[in-house]
Motif scaffolding. Structure first.
Motif, PDB file in Angstrom:
ATOM      1  N   UNK A 120      47.142 -23.985  87.077  1.00  0.00           N
ATOM      2  CA  UNK A 120      46.457 -24.781  88.098  1.00  0.00           C
ATOM      3  C   UNK A 120      45.616 -23.941  89.054  1.00  0.00           C
ATOM      4  N   UNK A 121      46.109 -22.781  89.430  1.00  0.00           N
ATOM      5  CA  UNK A 121      45.394 -21.940  90.403  1.00  0.00           C
ATOM      6  C   UNK A 121      44.039 -21.465  89.847  1.00  0.00           C
ATOM      7  N   UNK A 122      44.046 -20.930  88.628  1.00  0.00           N
ATOM      8  CA  UNK A 122      42.792 -20.459  88.008  1.00  0.00           C
ATOM      9  C   UNK A 122      41.889 -21.641  87.690  1.00  0.00           C
ATOM     10  N   UNK A 123      42.486 -22.729  87.187  1.00  0.00           N
ATOM     11  CA  UNK A 123      41.692 -23.914  86.867  1.00  0.00           C
ATOM     12  C   UNK A 123      40.936 -24.425  88.095  1.00  0.00           C
ATOM     13  N   UNK A 124      41.601 -24.462  89.256  1.00  0.00           N
ATOM     14  CA  UNK A 124      40.938 -24.938  90.469  1.00  0.00           C
ATOM     15  C   UNK A 124      39.745 -24.056  90.833  1.00  0.00           C
ATOM     16  N   UNK A 125      39.887 -22.749  90.648  1.00  0.00           N
ATOM     17  CA  UNK A 125      38.772 -21.845  90.939  1.00  0.00           C
ATOM     18  C   UNK A 125      37.609 -22.093  89.977  1.00  0.00           C
ATOM     19  N   UNK A 126      37.914 -22.276  88.712  1.00  0.00           N
ATOM     20  CA  UNK A 126      36.869 -22.576  87.723  1.00  0.00           C
ATOM     21  C   UNK A 126      36.220 -23.913  88.044  1.00  0.00           C
ATOM     22  N   UNK A 127      37.026 -24.874  88.451  1.00  0.00           N
ATOM     23  CA  UNK A 127      36.530 -26.222  88.722  1.00  0.00           C
ATOM     24  C   UNK A 127      35.504 -26.242  89.854  1.00  0.00           C
ATOM     25  N   UNK A 128      35.593 -25.285  90.767  1.00  0.00           N
ATOM     26  CA  UNK A 128      34.622 -25.217  91.863  1.00  0.00           C
ATOM     27  C   UNK A 128      33.212 -24.874  91.377  1.00  0.00           C
ATOM     28  N   UNK A 129      33.091 -24.380  90.143  1.00  0.00           N
ATOM     29  CA  UNK A 129      31.770 -24.073  89.576  1.00  0.00           C
ATOM     30  C   UNK A 129      30.924 -25.329  89.401  1.00  0.00           C
TER      31      UNK A 129
END
Length: 189
Positions: A120-129
């Protein structure tokens, strides 16, 4: 104008560009909307709409790219379509469209296929793209779109931008209030 003119490659390129913008604006808006705490009970519904509109947007953008590749008036090679800054026609603004596609593709594929592997943590960062992807798409459409100076087109871009800005501001205010709420503060010893 006869019926074939409505379905010309040129008109389909323009229409698919606007539809891509519409679906991605809708998806981004629904994503922001679904994250608001007042909608906890309806979150699953809005997330489903968010994901569906994102896929419609991505598929519409792919259709847009295929049509541009087939266009004879302003021809693009596959390299010009998929290598940023390689296009002869408006290399910077074409690159923004290409980069936008890659970012949207990365966000949607990570969300639907790799979220468990990423965490979830990495996914959220990617999702901000999705935010720069959406901004790049809007600049691409405004700069290259042949209808960009039309009042109806400017209205679509302005209303989409206003919606995203207002929802983003509300989300920002809400997240600030959550961080400052007494429930979130650590008890003192």
């Amino acid at each position: 104008m006869n019926i074939n003119d409505y379905f010309s490659v040129w008109n389909l390129i323009r229409t698919s560009g606007f539809l891509g913008f519409y679906f991605m604006t809708l998806s981004l808006s629904l994503g922001l909307f679904s994250s608001l705490s007042v909608l906890k009970k309806k979150k699953a519904f809005f997330v489903s709409l968010h994901q569906t509109s994102g896929w419609f947007g991505l598929l519409t953008i792919i259709f847009h790219i295929v049509l541009i590749w087939q266009d004879q008036y302003v021809p693009y090679s596959l390299g010009e379509l998929f290598i940023p800054f390689y296009a002869e026609n408006e290399p910077v603004y074409s690159a923004l469209g290409t980069l936008s596609f890659y970012l949207f593709f990365m966000v949607i594929s990570s969300s639907d296929f790799f979220i468990k592997k990423l965490g979830l943590k990495i996914w959220k960062k990617i999702h901000l793209a999705v935010i720069p992807a959406w901004v790049f798409m809007m600049i691409h459409g405004l700069a290259i779109g042949t209808d960009s100076t039309e009042p109806w087109s400017l209205f679509l871009y302005a209303s989409g931008s206003s919606l995203i800005i207002v929802l983003g501001f509300i989300k920002y205010l809400e997240s600030g209030m959550v961080r400052q709420s007494p429930d979130r503060q650590k008890p003192s010893k």
